[in-house]
Scaffold this active site. Structure first.
Site, short mmCIF file in Angstrom:
data_model
loop_
_atom_site.label_atom_id
_atom_site.label_comp_id
_atom_site.label_asym_id
_atom_site.label_seq_id
_atom_site.Cartn_x
_atom_site.Cartn_y
_atom_site.Cartn_z
N GLU A 170 0.81 -1.23 0.00
CA GLU A 170 0.00 0.00 0.00
C GLU A 170 0.84 1.27 0.00
OE1 GLU A 170 -2.82 -0.28 3.19
OE2 GLU A 170 -3.61 -2.20 2.49
N ASN A 216 2.15 -5.26 -3.08
CA ASN A 216 0.77 -5.59 -2.73
C ASN A 216 -0.02 -4.30 -2.49
OD1 ASN A 216 -1.17 -7.72 -2.02
ND2 ASN A 216 -1.08 -6.88 0.06
N HIS A 258 -10.20 -6.29 -1.81
CA HIS A 258 -11.22 -5.89 -0.83
C HIS A 258 -12.32 -5.14 -1.57
CE1 HIS A 258 -8.88 -7.10 2.63
NE2 HIS A 258 -7.87 -6.33 2.27
N GLU A 289 -6.02 -10.72 -0.59
CA GLU A 289 -6.78 -10.40 0.62
C GLU A 289 -8.27 -10.30 0.31
OE1 GLU A 289 -5.23 -7.03 2.78
OE2 GLU A 289 -3.17 -7.41 2.15
N ASP A 291 -12.09 -10.18 0.15
CA ASP A 291 -13.37 -10.25 0.85
C ASP A 291 -14.32 -9.27 0.19
OD1 ASP A 291 -12.53 -7.77 1.92
OD2 ASP A 291 -11.95 -8.66 3.83
#
Length: 395
Positions: A170, A216, A258, A289, A291
């Site tokens: 990030e 990432n 996400h 990651e 979701d």
């Protein structure tokens, strides 16, 4: 080497699934691929299906189901928190390896690969580090040495045990940040400048020549409007291309995934096009990651199926979009969900009025998203999906 043993295990699993498909009915019950785990179905494509792991939940003797599902459903694991700097080195010079080592041991016992998360991030830093920088007791030169030592110590400690490292996490802003023009953000860019990114990859490679090294980030699932000033995916693509031009040993780009059902997310073709473009640089990709959260309206909380069902369907569709895109690109090596059960989801604590983000509910019942992932893995195959192309660590 351990990696070879794991790869052999994957090959055995693929062969086993193939053999089961050809079993005659007289040998017993007909083979039903829907009865297989996500783990085994993914290995049909050499694709590793993973989850982030909450170590407290994994070690909770009162909740054995969590541990059972981590072991049976997934072929790769990621430490949700215990490999982050504040957890590994809460006191300067004193490392707490215990919880992370426990996850490594668990993975070895269950023939799973490990994604290391995370070496460099502006969040979840130890207080001694941020306080020292803020009060001036840690100079810029000292900070760079501290970062190099941290990366070296951590990567060497886990050398030979980590498949993929999230080296830098990030580092790029969002269009809604200030200033709105995309830029390198956060603690490390502020104090060391953007060159810390290349340094981090070089230090990690020196510490472990065989781990795959990833950048990432979130909101990089697909390319946007084409305006470079607002297209974060394009910014990350250009960054990766520039790192490669400098012979920086970056091996892959991880898209976190996400998502939220209230947003206008991308379709499979858009996501697949982004993966293909990164692969064109010679990079591996991964979803790291995943979701898909939903707004927890009053009606949802009161159990109104008219509001719950559309959210569950939209969540499943978004999981499927990302998984189908990954299956369509041979360089996409793994697909990791950020926790698999709503029981331990980070979403309600972080977003407050959002939830329903995972593929199992709070009682470990598989949701529509879980079954749609299974269907994607079962009904996708040659000629449109071929075996993965292995990524070699860049020297």
């Amino acid at each position: 080497m351990r990696f070879r043993r794991w790869i052999a295990t994957g090959a055995v699993a693929i062969a086993t699934v193939g053999a089961l498909n050809t079993l005659p009915a007289s040998a017993g019950s007909p083979y039903n691929p829907a009865d297989q785990s996500l783990r085994n179905l993914g290995l049909r494509h050499d694709l590793y299906i993973g989850t982030a792991v909450d170590m407290a939940a994994l070690n909770d003797a009162a909740d054995p189901r969590y541990r059972e599902l981590v072991a049976s459903q997934f072929s790769t694991v990621t430490a949700e928190n215990v490999m982050k700097w504040e957890s590994l080195e809460p006191t300067r010079g004193t490392y707490n390896w215990g919880p992370a080592d426990e996850l490594i041991a668990f993975a070895k016992q269950n023939n799973q690969r490990v994604r290391g998360h995370v070496l460099v991030w502006q969040n979840q830093l130890p207080g001694w580090l941020t306080t020292g920088v803020n009060d001036g007791s840690i100079s810029t030169a000292q900070l760079r040495d501290i970062l190099r030592n941290h990366i070296t110590n951590v990567v060497k400690h886990f050398k030979g045990k980590i498949w993929q490292w999230d080296v830098v996490n990030e580092a790029v802003s969002d269009p809604w940040d200030s200033p709105p023009t995309l830029h390198y953000k956060g603690f490390w860019a502020q104090h060391l400048g953007p060159d810390y990114i290349a340094d981090a990859f070089r230090w990690a490679r020196a510490a472990d020549p065989k781990a795959l090294l990833f950048y990432n980030d979130y909101n990089i699932e697909a390319f946007g409007s084409g305006d470079p000033a607002n297209d974060k995916t394009q910014f990350v693509y250009d960054m990766a291309k520039n790192l490669l031009a400098q012979r920086v040993p970056i091996d892959g780009v991880g898209s976190q995934g996400h998502l939220g059902t209230q947003y206008g997310n991308y379709d499979t073709l858009q996501v697949a096009a982004a993966l293909k473009k990164f692969a064109g640089l010679g990079l591996a990709t991964a979803f790291t990651e995943v979701d898909v959260r939903s707004q927890m309206t009053e009606a949802v909380q009161n159990g109104d199926s008219n509001e719950i069902n559309p959210r569950l369907q939209a969540s499943a569709a978004n999981y499927s979009v990302l998984l189908q895109a990954c299956l369509a690109d041979r360089h996409c090596l793994s697909f990791t969900v950020w926790g698999f059960t709503d029981k331990y989801s980070w979403v309600p604590n972080w977003f407050g009025n959002e939830g329903l983000a995972n593929i199992y509910d709070e009682n470990y019942q598989p949701k529509r998203a879980y079954n749609l992932m299974k269907a994607d893995l079962i009904y996708t195959g040659p000629p449109y999906v071929l075996p993965r192309i292995a990524q070699k660590p860049r020297k």
